[in-house]
Design an enzyme around this catalytic site. Structure first.
Site, PDB file in Angstrom:
ATOM      1  N   HIS A 154      64.003 -11.689  16.047  1.00 19.91           N
ATOM      2  CA  HIS A 154      65.071 -12.667  16.317  1.00 19.91           C
ATOM      3  C   HIS A 154      66.436 -11.974  16.306  1.00 19.91           C
ATOM      4  O   HIS A 154      66.748 -11.246  15.358  1.00 19.91           O
ATOM      5  CB  HIS A 154      65.063 -13.770  15.257  1.00 19.91           C
ATOM      6  CG  HIS A 154      63.831 -14.611  15.282  1.00 19.91           C
ATOM      7  ND1 HIS A 154      62.693 -14.252  14.608  1.00 19.91           N
ATOM      8  CD2 HIS A 154      63.561 -15.779  15.906  1.00 19.91           C
ATOM      9  CE1 HIS A 154      61.753 -15.175  14.822  1.00 19.91           C
ATOM     10  NE2 HIS A 154      62.262 -16.122  15.617  1.00 19.91           N
ATOM     11  N   ASP A 179      60.730  -8.341  12.518  1.00 18.76           N
ATOM     12  CA  ASP A 179      61.408  -9.557  13.000  1.00 18.76           C
ATOM     13  C   ASP A 179      62.144  -9.257  14.308  1.00 18.76           C
ATOM     14  O   ASP A 179      62.925  -8.299  14.380  1.00 18.76           O
ATOM     15  CB  ASP A 179      62.396 -10.039  11.927  1.00 18.76           C
ATOM     16  CG  ASP A 179      62.978 -11.408  12.250  1.00 18.76           C
ATOM     17  OD1 ASP A 179      62.911 -11.839  13.415  1.00 18.76           O
ATOM     18  OD2 ASP A 179      63.520 -12.041  11.327  1.00 18.76           O
TER      19      ASP A 179
HETATM   20 CO1  B1M Z   1      61.101 -17.867  16.304  1.00 19.04          CO
HETATM   21  N1  B1M Z   1      60.873 -18.776  14.614  1.00 19.04           N
HETATM   22  N2  B1M Z   1      59.357 -16.994  16.084  1.00 19.04           N
HETATM   23  N3  B1M Z   1      61.424 -17.117  18.032  1.00 19.04           N
HETATM   24  N4  B1M Z   1      62.563 -19.056  16.409  1.00 19.04           N
HETATM   25  C1  B1M Z   1      61.990 -19.567  14.108  1.00 19.04           C
HETATM   26  C2  B1M Z   1      62.892 -18.721  13.222  1.00 19.04           C
HETATM   27  C3  B1M Z   1      61.244 -20.720  13.315  1.00 19.04           C
HETATM   28  C4  B1M Z   1      62.082 -21.335  12.170  1.00 19.04           C
HETATM   29  C5  B1M Z   1      60.759 -21.799  14.319  1.00 19.04           C
HETATM   30  C6  B1M Z   1      60.003 -22.903  13.640  1.00 19.04           C
HETATM   31  O1  B1M Z   1      58.860 -22.742  13.286  1.00 19.04           O
HETATM   32  N5  B1M Z   1      60.625 -24.052  13.429  1.00 19.04           N
HETATM   33  C7  B1M Z   1      59.972 -19.952  12.805  1.00 19.04           C
HETATM   34  C8  B1M Z   1      60.095 -19.240  11.459  1.00 19.04           C
HETATM   35  C9  B1M Z   1      59.361 -19.973  10.368  1.00 19.04           C
HETATM   36  C10 B1M Z   1      59.440 -19.253   9.094  1.00 19.04           C
HETATM   37  O2  B1M Z   1      59.404 -18.073   8.975  1.00 19.04           O
HETATM   38  N6  B1M Z   1      59.532 -20.043   8.053  1.00 19.04           N
HETATM   39  C11 B1M Z   1      59.741 -18.969  13.938  1.00 19.04           C
HETATM   40  C12 B1M Z   1      58.502 -18.343  14.219  1.00 19.04           C
HETATM   41  C13 B1M Z   1      57.324 -18.827  13.381  1.00 19.04           C
HETATM   42  C14 B1M Z   1      58.345 -17.363  15.206  1.00 19.04           C
HETATM   43  C15 B1M Z   1      57.062 -16.586  15.573  1.00 19.04           C
HETATM   44  C16 B1M Z   1      56.229 -16.111  14.374  1.00 19.04           C
HETATM   45  C17 B1M Z   1      56.257 -17.481  16.523  1.00 19.04           C
HETATM   46  C18 B1M Z   1      54.916 -16.932  16.929  1.00 19.04           C
HETATM   47  O3  B1M Z   1      54.828 -15.893  17.525  1.00 19.04           O
HETATM   48  N7  B1M Z   1      53.878 -17.655  16.585  1.00 19.04           N
HETATM   49  C19 B1M Z   1      57.643 -15.396  16.379  1.00 19.04           C
HETATM   50  C20 B1M Z   1      57.981 -14.197  15.473  1.00 19.04           C
HETATM   51  C21 B1M Z   1      58.201 -12.957  16.286  1.00 19.04           C
HETATM   52  C22 B1M Z   1      58.804 -11.865  15.408  1.00 19.04           C
HETATM   53  O4  B1M Z   1      59.987 -11.913  15.129  1.00 19.04           O
HETATM   54  N8  B1M Z   1      57.985 -10.923  14.974  1.00 19.04           N
HETATM   55  C23 B1M Z   1      58.908 -16.000  16.918  1.00 19.04           C
HETATM   56  C24 B1M Z   1      59.490 -15.604  18.105  1.00 19.04           C
HETATM   57  C25 B1M Z   1      60.634 -16.145  18.631  1.00 19.04           C
HETATM   58  C26 B1M Z   1      61.177 -15.763  19.993  1.00 19.04           C
HETATM   59  C27 B1M Z   1      61.078 -14.253  20.299  1.00 19.04           C
HETATM   60  C28 B1M Z   1      60.374 -16.515  21.051  1.00 19.04           C
HETATM   61  C29 B1M Z   1      62.645 -16.357  19.927  1.00 19.04           C
HETATM   62  C30 B1M Z   1      63.711 -15.328  19.483  1.00 19.04           C
HETATM   63  C31 B1M Z   1      64.442 -14.729  20.647  1.00 19.04           C
HETATM   64  C32 B1M Z   1      65.634 -13.937  20.187  1.00 19.04           C
HETATM   65  O5  B1M Z   1      66.188 -14.112  19.097  1.00 19.04           O
HETATM   66  N9  B1M Z   1      66.020 -13.031  21.063  1.00 19.04           N
HETATM   67  C33 B1M Z   1      62.516 -17.374  18.806  1.00 19.04           C
HETATM   68  C34 B1M Z   1      63.482 -18.411  18.567  1.00 19.04           C
HETATM   69  C35 B1M Z   1      64.541 -18.603  19.640  1.00 19.04           C
HETATM   70  C36 B1M Z   1      63.462 -19.208  17.397  1.00 19.04           C
HETATM   71  C37 B1M Z   1      64.368 -20.410  17.025  1.00 19.04           C
HETATM   72  C38 B1M Z   1      63.930 -21.587  17.885  1.00 19.04           C
HETATM   73  C39 B1M Z   1      65.864 -20.209  17.189  1.00 19.04           C
HETATM   74  C40 B1M Z   1      66.439 -19.033  16.407  1.00 19.04           C
HETATM   75  C41 B1M Z   1      67.920 -18.950  16.719  1.00 19.04           C
HETATM   76  O6  B1M Z   1      68.324 -18.169  17.558  1.00 19.04           O
HETATM   77  N10 B1M Z   1      68.731 -19.819  16.091  1.00 19.04           N
HETATM   78  C42 B1M Z   1      64.035 -20.591  15.484  1.00 19.04           C
HETATM   79  C43 B1M Z   1      64.208 -22.004  14.984  1.00 19.04           C
HETATM   80  C44 B1M Z   1      65.609 -22.237  14.415  1.00 19.04           C
HETATM   81  O7  B1M Z   1      66.309 -21.338  13.999  1.00 19.04           O
HETATM   82  N11 B1M Z   1      66.015 -23.457  14.340  1.00 19.04           N
HETATM   83  C45 B1M Z   1      62.761 -19.846  15.342  1.00 19.04           C
HETATM   84  C46 B1M Z   1      70.176 -19.951  16.379  1.00 19.04           C
HETATM   85  C47 B1M Z   1      70.972 -18.903  15.568  1.00 19.04           C
HETATM   86  C48 B1M Z   1      72.444 -19.016  15.917  1.00 19.04           C
HETATM   87  O8  B1M Z   1      70.821 -19.200  14.194  1.00 19.04           O
HETATM   88  O9  B1M Z   1      69.365 -17.173  13.813  1.00 19.04           O
HETATM   89  O10 B1M Z   1      69.748 -18.876  11.950  1.00 19.04           O
HETATM   90  P1  B1M Z   1      70.251 -18.127  13.133  1.00 19.04           P
HETATM   91  O11 B1M Z   1      71.545 -17.292  12.712  1.00 19.04           O
HETATM   92  C49 B1M Z   1      72.601 -17.818  11.929  1.00 19.04           C
HETATM   93  C50 B1M Z   1      72.396 -17.682  10.412  1.00 19.04           C
HETATM   94  O12 B1M Z   1      71.051 -17.584  10.017  1.00 19.04           O
HETATM   95  C51 B1M Z   1      73.257 -16.532  10.020  1.00 19.04           C
HETATM   96  O13 B1M Z   1      74.312 -16.567  10.973  1.00 19.04           O
HETATM   97  C52 B1M Z   1      73.774 -16.906  12.244  1.00 19.04           C
HETATM   98  C53 B1M Z   1      74.836 -17.520  13.116  1.00 19.04           C
HETATM   99  O14 B1M Z   1      75.524 -18.581  12.479  1.00 19.04           O
HETATM  100  N12 B1M Z   1      72.731 -15.155  10.017  1.00 19.04           N
HETATM  101  C54 B1M Z   1      73.341 -14.196   9.267  1.00 19.04           C
HETATM  102  C55 B1M Z   1      71.742 -14.587  10.716  1.00 19.04           C
HETATM  103  N13 B1M Z   1      71.665 -13.289  10.430  1.00 19.04           N
HETATM  104  C56 B1M Z   1      72.642 -13.015   9.556  1.00 19.04           C
HETATM  105  C57 B1M Z   1      73.027 -11.808   8.950  1.00 19.04           C
HETATM  106  C58 B1M Z   1      74.109 -11.841   8.055  1.00 19.04           C
HETATM  107  C59 B1M Z   1      74.769 -13.023   7.775  1.00 19.04           C
HETATM  108  C60 B1M Z   1      74.419 -14.213   8.379  1.00 19.04           C
HETATM  109  O15 B1M Z   1      74.566 -10.748   7.422  1.00 19.04           O
HETATM  110  C61 B1M Z   1      74.064  -9.486   7.749  1.00 19.04           C
END
Ligand code: B1M
Length: 210
Positions: free
Chosen positions: A100, A98
């Site tokens: 992200h 992963d």
């Molecule tokens: Co990706 N991505 N992505 N992506 N991406 C998601 C996660 C996705 C939901 C988008 C979608 O389809 N709607 C989807 C996942 C679907 C799933 O698994 N069910 C997805 C996908 C499919 C993919 C790829 C597979 C796409 C592809 O290549 N075909 C690929 C995977 C690559 C890989 O990881 N091997 C990929 C790639 C990427 C980018 C690299 C382009 C980029 C990431 C860049 C980066 O992070 N440097 C990216 C992005 C930006 C996203 C979305 C749009 C935004 C993620 C984000 O930053 N959210 C995302 C859609 C979404 O989340 N709405 C998506 C904002 C962030 C503040 O929230 O990360 O949830 P979040 O963190 C929260 C909580 O989750 C929690 O606290 C945080 C802050 O409040 N939290 C924790 C997180 N970690 C924690 C740890 C803890 C406690 C709480 O304790 C240890």
């Protein structure tokens, strides 16, 4: 000017405007959490929805992430309190497979604010690396983050490896990331789950102070 303009600047992939608008909101006295949640994070949710709908693609997601990070950098000093007494050390990373890191980086900021010495291992972290780093830094907590449903099993495997390494008497495990929940954390034997960065700081303190 409002957090709406921060939101729109992320959607427009304009980092310079994000920095300017976040600074303007801070100067106007807008709550930092509102700028973060309603401006920056809400924009990433929209980007994710557009990706799911096939309206936007990986390069745009990557640029959105870059744009959002520029805003988080401006907010960082306001999210981490100074003069917080250190309560422990946490080794944290996004699990293997992963890439992200935005959410994990926000969690790191809030953990620092909660008084932790944070050792950030980055993304795509192998289970062995978590174990090595926990031993090296005498960690109190290992934090595992994942955003992909396909890497939830890697979180579980990493917890199993930490158990097998015999670290669980001295190290607690905190997990988080969008696809995880409390039931999953309970099932894999993690000590704590946090749904967001603020809750992660609070939960980490509970884990070391309990
Ligand atoms: Co990706 N991505 N992505 N992506 N991406 C998601 C996660 C996705 C939901 C988008 C979608 O389809 N709607 C989807 C996942 C679907 C799933 O698994 N069910 C997805 C996908 C499919 C993919 C790829 C597979 C796409 C592809 O290549 N075909 C690929 C995977 C690559 C890989 O990881 N091997 C990929 C790639 C990427 C980018 C690299 C382009 C980029 C990431 C860049 C980066 O992070 N440097 C990216 C992005 C930006 C996203 C979305 C749009 C935004 C993620 C984000 O930053 N959210 C995302 C859609 C979404 O989340 N709405 C998506 C904002 C962030 C503040 O929230 O990360 O949830 P979040 O963190 C929260 C909580 O989750 C929690 O606290 C945080 C802050 O409040 N939290 C924790 C997180 N970690 C924690 C740890 C803890 C406690 C709480 O304790 C240890």
């Amino acid at each position: 000017m409002s957090v709406e303009s921060v939101f729109q600047a992320v959607i427009d992939l304009d980092p310079a405007k994000v920095v300017a608008d976040v600074n303007a909101e801070i100067a106007a006295g807008t709550a930092v959490n509102e700028i973060l949640n309603q401006g920056l994070i809400r924009a990433m949710d929209v980007v994710g929805e557009r990706f799911s709908a096939g309206e936007t693609f990986v390069p745009e997601m990557l640029m959105s992430a870059h744009t959002m990070k520029s805003g988080v950098e401006v907010l960082k000093p306001y999210l981490t309190g100074e003069d917080v007494k250190k309560v422990g050390t946490i080794v944290i990373g996004t699990v293997h497979g992963d890439l992200h890191d935005i959410g994990k980086n926000l969690v790191c900021i809030m953990l620092e604010g909660a008084g932790f010495n944070v050792v950030d291992l980055g993304v795509d972290v192998l289970k062995e690396k978590f174990i090595e780093a926990a031993i090296e830094h005498k960690a109190d907590i290992i934090g595992l983050s994942t955003l992909l449903t396909t890497t939830m099993c890697v979180v579980e495997e990493t917890v199993e490896a930490i158990n097998e390494a015999g670290l669980r008497d001295s190290v607690k495990i905190l997990v988080g990331g969008a696809p995880l929940n409390q039931d999953f954390a309970d099932r894999i034997g993690a000590d704590g789950f946090a749904p967001d960065a603020g809750a992660a700081g609070k939960m980490a303190r509970e884990l070391v102070l309990q």
